[in-house]
Design a protein around this motif. Structure first.
Motif, PDB file in Angstrom:
ATOM      1  N   VAL A  45       8.122  58.897   4.591  1.00 52.68           N
ATOM      2  CA  VAL A  45       8.118  59.613   3.317  1.00 52.68           C
ATOM      3  C   VAL A  45       9.384  59.329   2.515  1.00 52.68           C
ATOM      4  N   LEU A  46      10.453  58.872   3.189  1.00 50.74           N
ATOM      5  CA  LEU A  46      11.700  58.515   2.497  1.00 50.74           C
ATOM      6  C   LEU A  46      11.730  57.046   2.070  1.00 50.74           C
ATOM      7  N   VAL A  65       4.634  64.969   3.871  1.00 45.94           N
ATOM      8  CA  VAL A  65       5.268  65.701   2.773  1.00 45.94           C
ATOM      9  C   VAL A  65       6.595  66.249   3.292  1.00 45.94           C
ATOM     10  N   ALA A  66       7.656  66.026   2.522  1.00 52.66           N
ATOM     11  CA  ALA A  66       8.973  66.554   2.886  1.00 52.66           C
ATOM     12  C   ALA A  66       9.525  67.366   1.730  1.00 52.66           C
ATOM     13  N   LEU A  93       8.731  65.460  -1.773  1.00 56.77           N
ATOM     14  CA  LEU A  93       8.338  64.065  -1.598  1.00 56.77           C
ATOM     15  C   LEU A  93       7.003  64.013  -0.863  1.00 56.77           C
ATOM     16  N   ARG A  94       6.096  63.190  -1.347  1.00 58.99           N
ATOM     17  CA  ARG A  94       4.786  63.035  -0.699  1.00 58.99           C
ATOM     18  C   ARG A  94       4.434  61.561  -0.701  1.00 58.99           C
ATOM     19  N   LEU A 117      12.105  56.014  -3.805  1.00 56.24           N
ATOM     20  CA  LEU A 117      12.193  56.806  -2.575  1.00 56.24           C
ATOM     21  C   LEU A 117      13.426  56.426  -1.769  1.00 56.24           C
ATOM     22  N   ARG A 118      13.661  55.122  -1.644  1.00 57.06           N
ATOM     23  CA  ARG A 118      14.819  54.674  -0.849  1.00 57.06           C
ATOM     24  C   ARG A 118      16.138  55.072  -1.513  1.00 57.06           C
ATOM     25  N   ALA A 119      16.171  55.016  -2.841  1.00 54.97           N
ATOM     26  CA  ALA A 119      17.378  55.458  -3.553  1.00 54.97           C
ATOM     27  C   ALA A 119      17.620  56.945  -3.315  1.00 54.97           C
TER      28      ALA A 119
END
Length: 548
Positions: A45-46, A65-66, A93-94, A117-119
């Motif tokens: 998710v990240l 989902v986080a 985040l999903r 997402l990575r950023a």
């Protein structure tokens, strides 16, 4: 801070909801129970790169989902703003992985890319473990970590400003040198052009005047003859006859009893008009009288002006302005050497300022490296690595906006052994303890971080494992720490405890996670101490660990 993690149909997890807390969060379970799947799901998710196939067998898609808390000033807010995503106190985040491998992500219910997402993940979570190539084991980040430890942000800003000034000065010099070289390549042409323009000295409007004069002279021979005939007719014919008529009528007027007065008045007026006409004709004849060489001279100058205008691709009336522009270019060319000297002096000054700032930063880094080495060595002793040597290597590198130093964390596991990069020299258990000691030193004074340690206690036990647990608990006092562990000494330090189990349900192997209360924690730590059979002695030992 990570508040919640919801996993659906990922690997051997069908549905799982976890609510994490501040402090030390411990996840335990048998080998293969699925503890690593939790980290794989969080990494998914990240936006981290991990397993290619994540969807649980038989499911159409997997989803994670986080939920994170974002306090004011959190670095993730800047990432969201730059990406044009909603910025709120809660970050959701999903990410979905379909059975055919397609991945789709949402941030606060808005679609986003894996890069975003990575950023975000770089600001939300730190993962530390034996395969941590994104954190402490990545030499690319060692310089930033050392600067943060040494409080060198101010000096780095000075170096960055000096580098920008140096780059700007060098760019200005390069551009001036290029422009001057281009002008010098045209210098001969420019000087010749100025000589031609100055010699001809064309004036605005002159080309039109010359053209009119030339056409008039070309036509003058043909029209001069007719104008001369008209002059003769006026002077010798019409004007003379009119004068005779006037003289004869004046002699007869006394005897005509007033009948000729109107005729005499009209004839007098006609005489005046004839005289004016004759004068105009004479003026025209005089104007049409020219030196035969004048036509040649007029044409020569007219053609010269037009040729020069074509040569420089300007209108004839613009030649004077063009000449002024060429003179200005030559003036700049003549001034060029002096300008270059001034720019070269500016470059030398900027170089000196950068060298001074970068040198001061290098000295500060060397001092900070010494302090960091001393701090890490002090942490290694309780971790039963008092014979190991940790050294922060600061070496010269190409100058840049962050200075002129390369920074690498190196270790030597035994006295006399050669030092090498942290991730290549230390074994699994040693590496875990090095990472923990280093993180304890680097995190001092920081708060609000979410740190994940993946089996960082592997290969250690007894007093060493207890020392690991105490340091993890210390990190968790101001931060959120998630630990996947097989060590009862580490688990006993947890403020929140989850047990990961693998079960077979309706022929399917599924992983479940259970939050443990005080009694269940005692049983789990006792199991970790004694194995499958939990004895009263093991429970007593577990209680002693938890109390200590």
């Amino acid at each position: 801070m990570l508040r919640a993690l919801e996993i659906r149909d990922i690997l051997i997890i069908d549905r799982l909801e976890l609510a994490f807390q501040p402090g030390l969060n411990v996840l335990t379970g048998e080998t293969g129970a699925g503890k690593s799947i939790l980290l794989d799901s969080l990494g998914f998710v990240l936006g981290w790169r991990g397993r290619a196939e994540l969807v649980r067998q038989g499911a159409e898609q997997g989803e994670v989902v986080a939920e994170f808390d974002l306090p004011e000033g959190h670095a993730a807010r800047a990432v969201l703003e730059q990406a044009g995503l909603p910025v709120e106190d809660t970050l959701l985040l999903r990410r979905v992985n379909t059975g055919d491998g397609r991945k789709t992500a949402w941030v606060n219910d808005r679609r986003c890319s894996g890069d975003v997402l990575r950023a975000l993940s770089d600001t939300l979570v730190e993962l530390h473990g034996q395969h941590d190539d994104r954190g402490l084991l990545d030499p690319k980040g060692h310089r930033d970590l050392l600067d943060e430890f040494g409080g060198l942000a101010g000096q780095r800003d000075k170096v960055r400003s000096a580098w920008k000034a140096r780059s700007a000065a060098r760019k200005a010099l390069r551009e001036a040198e290029t422009k001057l070289a281009e002008m010098r390549a045209e210098e001969e042409f420019l000087r010749h052009a100025v000589e031609e323009l100055d010699a001809l000295s064309p004036q605005p409007g002159e080309e039109a005047e010359l053209d009119t004069r030339r056409r008039l002279m070309q036509q003058s021979e043909r029209i001069r003859e007719d104008i001369a005939k008209a002059q003769a007719a006026l002077r010798d014919g019409a004007e003379g006859q009119a004068q005779d008529a006037l003289r004869w009528l004046e002699g007869a007027a006394d005897k005509a009893e007033g009948r000729l007065e109107e005729a005499l008045a009209a004839l007098s007026r006609a005489m005046v008009e004839l005289d004016e006409a004759a004068s105009g004709v004479e003026d025209c004849l005089e104007a049409l009288t020219f030196n035969p060489l004048e036509l040649e001279e007029t044409e020569e100058r007219l053609f010269a002006i037009r040729a020069l205008a074509r040569k420089h691709s300007v209108a004839p009336d613009e030649l004077a302005g063009f000449a002024e522009g060429v003179r200005e270019q030559l003036a700049r060319l003549d001034q060029g050497d002096a300008d270059l000297k001034a720019l070269q002096a500016a470059v030398e000054e900027a170089d000196a300022a950068y060298t001074e700032a970068a040198g001061a930063l290098s000295d500060a880094r060397a001092k900070a490296a010494g302090k960091l080495d001393k701090a890490v060595m002090a942490e290694l002793a309780p971790l039963k690595m008092d014979r190991a040597v940790f050294a922060t290597q600061v070496s010269p590198t190409d100058p840049g906006e962050t200075g002129q130093d390369a920074v690498t964390f190196t270790v030597a596991t035994n006295p006399g052994a050669p030092a090498g990069p942290l991730g290549k020299i230390a074994s699994g258990g040693e590496l875990s303890r090095f990472l923990l000691a280093l993180k304890v030193c680097l995190t001092g004074g920081q708060s609000g971080l979410t740190l994940i340690f993946d089996e960082i206690d592997r290969g250690v036990g007894g007093a060493t494992a207890d020392a690991v647990g105490r340091r993890l608990a210390g990190l968790a006092s101001e931060n959120q720490v998630l630990v996947v562990t097989h060590s009862p000494q580490v688990a006993a330090r947890g403020a929140h405890h989850w047990r990961v189990e693998k079960r077979i349900t309706k022929g399917q192997t599924l992983s479940t996670v259970t939050a443990l209360d005080a009694g269940a924690r005692t049983d789990e730590i006792a199991r970790m101490l004694s194995g499958e059979t939990i004895t009263e002695e093991a429970r007593a030992a577990a209680e002693a660990l938890m109390a200590g």
